[in-house]
Design a protein around this motif. Structure first.
Motif, PDB file in Angstrom:
ATOM      1  N   ASP A  88       0.852  -1.198   0.000  1.00  0.00           N
ATOM      2  CA  ASP A  88       0.000   0.000   0.000  1.00  0.00           C
ATOM      3  C   ASP A  88       0.886   1.245   0.000  1.00  0.00           C
ATOM      4  O   ASP A  88       1.960   1.264   0.632  1.00  0.00           O
ATOM      5  N   MET A  89       0.437   2.286  -0.675  1.00  0.00           N
ATOM      6  CA  MET A  89       1.263   3.493  -0.778  1.00  0.00           C
ATOM      7  C   MET A  89       0.395   4.674  -1.202  1.00  0.00           C
ATOM      8  O   MET A  89      -0.707   4.493  -1.752  1.00  0.00           O
ATOM      9  N   PRO A  90       0.848   5.903  -0.969  1.00  0.00           N
ATOM     10  CA  PRO A  90       0.117   7.061  -1.486  1.00  0.00           C
ATOM     11  C   PRO A  90       0.119   7.046  -3.013  1.00  0.00           C
ATOM     12  O   PRO A  90       1.176   6.853  -3.633  1.00  0.00           O
ATOM     13  N   PHE A  91      -1.037   7.211  -3.616  1.00  0.00           N
ATOM     14  CA  PHE A  91      -1.109   7.203  -5.082  1.00  0.00           C
ATOM     15  C   PHE A  91      -2.154   8.184  -5.610  1.00  0.00           C
ATOM     16  O   PHE A  91      -1.816   9.155  -6.265  1.00  0.00           O
ATOM     17  N   SER A  92      -3.418   7.946  -5.293  1.00  0.00           N
ATOM     18  CA  SER A  92      -4.476   8.757  -5.898  1.00  0.00           C
ATOM     19  C   SER A  92      -4.361  10.236  -5.527  1.00  0.00           C
ATOM     20  O   SER A  92      -4.648  11.112  -6.349  1.00  0.00           O
ATOM     21  N   GLU A  93      -3.932  10.540  -4.313  1.00  0.00           N
ATOM     22  CA  GLU A  93      -3.808  11.930  -3.866  1.00  0.00           C
ATOM     23  C   GLU A  93      -2.373  12.445  -3.954  1.00  0.00           C
ATOM     24  O   GLU A  93      -2.126  13.626  -3.673  1.00  0.00           O
ATOM     25  N   ALA A  94      -1.452  11.587  -4.326  1.00  0.00           N
ATOM     26  CA  ALA A  94      -0.023  11.952  -4.300  1.00  0.00           C
ATOM     27  C   ALA A  94       0.401  12.627  -5.599  1.00  0.00           C
ATOM     28  O   ALA A  94      -0.276  12.549  -6.622  1.00  0.00           O
ATOM     29  N   GLY A  95       1.554  13.296  -5.548  1.00  0.00           N
ATOM     30  CA  GLY A  95       2.143  13.893  -6.742  1.00  0.00           C
ATOM     31  C   GLY A  95       1.471  15.168  -7.197  1.00  0.00           C
ATOM     32  O   GLY A  95       1.578  15.529  -8.378  1.00  0.00           O
ATOM     33  N   ARG A  96       0.805  15.873  -6.298  1.00  0.00           N
ATOM     34  CA  ARG A  96       0.114  17.096  -6.703  1.00  0.00           C
ATOM     35  C   ARG A  96       0.570  18.315  -5.891  1.00  0.00           C
ATOM     36  O   ARG A  96      -0.146  19.324  -5.792  1.00  0.00           O
ATOM     37  N   ALA A  97       1.746  18.256  -5.330  1.00  0.00           N
ATOM     38  CA  ALA A  97       2.247  19.391  -4.558  1.00  0.00           C
ATOM     39  C   ALA A  97       2.421  20.629  -5.424  1.00  0.00           C
ATOM     40  O   ALA A  97       2.347  21.764  -4.929  1.00  0.00           O
TER      41      ALA A  97
END
Length: 542
Positions: A148-157
């Protein structure tokens, strides 16, 4: 000398990757503003962003030294450790984590541009497909290692929204579902025509020179897409047959384009404009020094330790004799120490100088070259073995021992031919493998390999399946992360005892930075897992 030979090419390729992409501007109607940093560009376009993602496909140094060489090789027994390097697996995990989330920002920024495109969306189909394929390849690799890992909400900084700075963790199964859905879309929408147009006659948007991976050849993107679908459907079939089985059936029964001989996918210097790979591969071995050929690998290629006992011609390419000129494989977990470093740069001048090594090391030429050998992602050999397993088990297709054997044999031959092609074309100033490599195996030599009892199919279906796994495992000799997946998924790859140090090793633990930078979500995830442990199985594991 080391800096002159290695560090400058590394900088050269990175500069080339960025430079080429920045010169090419496409999709000029749609661009994205960035947070302003003095002296840095304030807008970007899809080609340089795509190129930035492609640049991250290079393996990282700590990833190879601390994870692959220190853990994956001995855990899978593709290699043996004759000592401890002191490299920390946590450092490699941080390398992988940082690299992935940097690339994910590029991918999500590209997606924003696709979504905002003002023309006919069909014009963006090939760009969308490439984005999906790159995101799938990168994400599968990372989630397979961590779970499990951050994905759907990640990469949007990059949006500046503070809510995006601390993304939630997604369940691995949901990540798989999302990626496979995207790959299915890509497989259905890629247009492989030379100059594709929409129904209204509008030309498709192309990434152009920003595609430094396949050079805009959409047929190759399509083959990689379908091959990835097959790989990950089979990887998850035990846990979610309802989702996986139709994918396997689609790829095999419909004879969809997949990776074939001569089109093995990876970061090929020759196929990418003659670029020089960075020195991480050689550094991982020369600084690590303890990697040796395992008895497990050797016993699948030879019936003893003499030249005459070798029946698999890959042995001559994968391994080399010790300093005394003897074949001396190392038993994983034996605890015997061999402190010699056979991977020192002084072998450029004298290839016979193995620093007094007691055991057989990985072939010098295999780890030394930066100019021809690729960093592999997926090969035709792997595709054959996946099909062989599908037929042997009846996954998505009817159980067919004859077809399984045909794909199995094709996989072995493909692997042998692949590595001999590498050896015969690796020709650099100091280390000319082409000049010393054995000749391409004859049909008689291949028949000897295929007839050996360790390799030959019999009437025993269970034994045949184990042989498929064994040969697939061996074909991953320079892709230890895939051997790790196969071992965890099946529990049937070759073993020579069970070294205690790797018992229960199932995943990488999350980088320490997560507990600091994403505290609440990290704590919630760890509590749900029952602890952030290496022994915690990822979702699809056996």
């Amino acid at each position: 000398m080391l800096k002159k030979v290695y560090m400058q090419p590394t900088k050269k390729i990175i500069a080339s990757l960025i430079g080429v992409s920045l010169l090419f501007i496409a999709c000029t109607k749609d661009f994205q503003g960035l947070n302003v940093t003095p002296g840095e560009p304030t807008t970007t376009t899809i080609p340089p962003l795509t190129n930035g993602v492609i640049k991250t496909l290079f393996l990282k140094g700590q990833e190879q030294a601390a994870i692959h060489n220190e853990w994956y090789y001995p855990a899978t027994q593709l290699g043996g450790l004759s000592g401890s390097s002191g490299y920390l697996i946590e450092n490699g995990a941080q390398d992988v984590w940082n690299d992935y989330y940097g690339a994910l920002q590029n991918l999500k920024l590209i997606q924003d541009m696709i979504n905002a495109y003002s023309g006919d969306k069909t014009e963006m189909d090939n760009v969308q497909a490439i984005t999906y394929i790159l995101r799938a390849y990168k994400t599968f690799r990372v989630t397979d290692q961590f779970g499990d890992m951050p994905f759907s909400e990640a990469g949007r900084a990059y949006t500046g929204n503070t809510a995006s700075y601390r993304p939630k963790y997604d369940a691995q199964q949901l990540i798989y579902d999302s990626l496979l859905t995207n790959l299915a879309w890509a497989a259905q929408h890629i247009n492989t025509n030379a100059n594709p147009t929409t129904a209204a006659g509008k030309p498709y948007v192309a990434i152009g020179t920003g595609d430094t991976f396949f050079g805009g050849k959409m047929d190759q993107w399509l083959s990689l897409c379908n091959s990835l679908r097959l790989r990950y459907a089979i990887q998850m079939v035990e846990k979610d047959p309802a989702t996986a089985t139709p994918i396997i059936k689609d790829v095999i029964s419909n004879n969809l384009p997949v990776i074939t001989e001569g089109n093995d996918v990876g970061m090929w210097p020759e196929k990418m404009g003659g670029w020089i790979l960075n020195d991480s591969r050689f550094w991982a071995f020369s600084s690590h020094r303890f990697e040796r050929v395992s008895t497990t690998v050797w016993n699948l290629m030879a019936d003893g330790t003499t030249d005459a006992s070798i029946f698999d011609p890959r042995a001559w390419l994968f391994a080399e004799t010790n300093q005394a000129g003897k074949w001396a494989p190392y038993k994983v977990g034996s605890g015997v120490v061999d402190n010699a470093n056979p991977y020192q740069q002084n072998r450029d001048a004298d290839v016979t100088d193995k620093n007094g090594s007691l055991y057989s090391s990985f072939n010098w030429y295999l780890v030394r070259d930066l100019y021809y050998q690729p960093e592999l992602f997926m090969t035709a050999s792997e595709v054959h073995f996946l099909k062989a397993e599908a037929y042997a088990r009846g996954l998505g297709v009817g159980k067919d021992a004859t077809q399984a054997q045909a794909e199995y044999i094709a996989g072995i031959k493909s692997s042998v031919n692949f590595w001999y092609n590498i050896a015969h074309n690796t020709n650099v100033t100091n280390d000319n493998w082409a000049a010393v490599a054995p000749a391409t195996p004859t049909d008689a030599q291949l028949n000897t390999l295929l007839a050996n009892p360790k390799v030959a199919f019999t009437a025993d279906d269970a034994a045949n399946l184990k042989k498929i796994y064994a040969q697939e495992w061996l074909s991953f000799y320079r892709e230890p992360w895939l051997a790790f997946n196969l071992w965890r998924r099946t529990g049937q790859t070759p073993r020579d005892g069970e070294p205690a140090a790797y018992t229960g090793f199932s995943r990488l633990t999350y980088p320490a930075s997560e507990s600091v930078n994403n505290t609440d979500n990290y704590n919630h995830q760890v509590a749900a897992m029952g602890g952030d442990a290496r022994t915690t199985k990822v979702w699809w594991m056996k």
